[in-house]
Scaffold this motif. Structure first.
Motif, PDB file in Angstrom:
ATOM      1  N   LEU A  86       0.700  -1.292  -0.064  1.00 17.64           N
ATOM      2  CA  LEU A  86      -0.066   0.142   0.012  1.00 17.64           C
ATOM      3  C   LEU A  86       0.887   1.178   0.171  1.00 17.64           C
ATOM      4  N   LEU A  87       2.071   1.279   0.700  1.00 18.35           N
ATOM      5  CA  LEU A  87       2.761   2.339   0.908  1.00 18.35           C
ATOM      6  C   LEU A  87       3.932   2.779  -0.578  1.00 18.35           C
ATOM      7  N   ASP A  88       3.879   1.539  -1.057  1.00 24.40           N
ATOM      8  CA  ASP A  88       4.797   1.664  -2.004  1.00 24.40           C
ATOM      9  C   ASP A  88       4.294   2.470  -3.551  1.00 24.40           C
ATOM     10  N   ASP A  89       3.107   2.036  -3.607  1.00 26.71           N
ATOM     11  CA  ASP A  89       2.238   2.799  -4.655  1.00 26.71           C
ATOM     12  C   ASP A  89       0.963   2.562  -4.745  1.00 26.71           C
ATOM     13  N   LYS A  90       0.429   3.784  -3.880  1.00 33.02           N
ATOM     14  CA  LYS A  90      -0.809   3.820  -3.313  1.00 33.02           C
ATOM     15  C   LYS A  90      -2.009   3.801  -4.488  1.00 33.02           C
ATOM     16  N   SER A  91      -1.682   4.481  -5.621  1.00 34.65           N
ATOM     17  CA  SER A  91      -2.607   4.632  -6.551  1.00 34.65           C
ATOM     18  C   SER A  91      -2.840   3.287  -7.411  1.00 34.65           C
ATOM     19  N   LEU A  92      -1.577   2.486  -7.569  1.00 35.43           N
ATOM     20  CA  LEU A  92      -1.530   1.334  -8.616  1.00 35.43           C
ATOM     21  C   LEU A  92      -2.119   0.300  -7.648  1.00 35.43           C
ATOM     22  N   THR A  93      -1.796   0.194  -6.312  1.00 34.15           N
ATOM     23  CA  THR A  93      -2.291  -1.051  -5.535  1.00 34.15           C
ATOM     24  C   THR A  93      -3.645  -0.558  -4.990  1.00 34.15           C
ATOM     25  N   ARG A  94      -4.315   0.464  -4.985  1.00 39.33           N
ATOM     26  CA  ARG A  94      -5.521   0.942  -4.869  1.00 39.33           C
ATOM     27  C   ARG A  94      -6.416   0.154  -6.077  1.00 39.33           C
ATOM     28  N   GLU A  95      -6.014   0.739  -7.205  1.00 40.64           N
ATOM     29  CA  GLU A  95      -6.614   0.317  -8.423  1.00 40.64           C
ATOM     30  C   GLU A  95      -6.655  -1.124  -8.625  1.00 40.64           C
ATOM     31  N   SER A  96      -5.690  -2.008  -8.138  1.00 39.37           N
ATOM     32  CA  SER A  96      -5.518  -3.303  -8.166  1.00 39.37           C
ATOM     33  C   SER A  96      -6.494  -3.997  -7.380  1.00 39.37           C
ATOM     34  N   ILE A  97      -6.579  -3.536  -6.126  1.00 37.78           N
ATOM     35  CA  ILE A  97      -7.405  -3.981  -5.013  1.00 37.78           C
ATOM     36  C   ILE A  97      -8.912  -3.707  -5.422  1.00 37.78           C
ATOM     37  N   GLU A  98      -9.218  -2.585  -6.045  1.00 41.51           N
ATOM     38  CA  GLU A  98     -10.365  -2.371  -6.471  1.00 41.51           C
ATOM     39  C   GLU A  98     -11.302  -3.365  -7.759  1.00 41.51           C
ATOM     40  N   ASP A  99     -10.132  -3.522  -8.505  1.00 42.24           N
ATOM     41  CA  ASP A  99     -10.329  -4.508  -9.486  1.00 42.24           C
ATOM     42  C   ASP A  99     -10.509  -5.884  -9.258  1.00 42.24           C
ATOM     43  N   LEU A 100      -9.717  -6.332  -8.140  1.00 46.79           N
ATOM     44  CA  LEU A 100      -9.787  -7.800  -7.622  1.00 46.79           C
ATOM     45  C   LEU A 100     -11.399  -7.779  -6.858  1.00 46.79           C
TER      46      LEU A 100
END
Length: 133
Positions: A86-100
């Motif tokens: 989450l801390l490394d790349d919040k926007s990309l991780t958030r997008e992946s979590i939302e897609d999952l």
């Protein structure tokens, strides 16, 4: 065989350094989904993915393929993401979590309390579970 069991705390950082952690994650994800598909319907499985996995844009596709290949219902799979991801790349991780989540997969935040541990980002993410270390 000479050294005995090797702890994940030893081999995961090495796998990340060697650039093979995503291959290991894919194998574990596919194996876990295939095994869980054989279990009773009320049983689910949880798979840890590394922060590096969430830096890759293809993690959602890998999960989609593992579910399709195994026939496992998405709600029976829980993906664990570390606070580091989450801390490394919040926007990309958030997008992946939302897609999952859109696939129907459940999301758990693993090892909360071992890193930055900000409560502020928790309410912004569609998490199903927070595992406090």
């Amino acid at each position: 065989p000479d050294l005995g069991p090797i702890s994940p705390s030893v081999f995961i950082p090495l796998a990340e350094e060697m650039g093979i952690v995503s291959d290991i994650s894919t194998f574990v994800l596919e194996a876990a989904c295939a095994e869980c598909a054989k279990w009773p319907a009320q049983t689910s499985v949880s798979v840890n993915l590394s922060a590096k996995d969430f830096r890759s844009r293809d993690i959602v596709q890998k999960v989609r393929e593992a579910l399709a290949k195994s026939g496992l219902a998405a709600h029976r799979l829980e993906i664990e993401v570390t606070e580091t991801a989450l801390l490394d790349d919040k926007s990309l991780t958030r997008e992946s979590i939302e897609d999952l989540k859109a696939l129907g997969v459940r999301i758990a935040l693993d090892d909360f309390g071992t890193g930055y541990s900000s409560l502020s980002y928790l309410h912004k993410l569609p998490l199903d579970k927070i595992k406090i270390d």
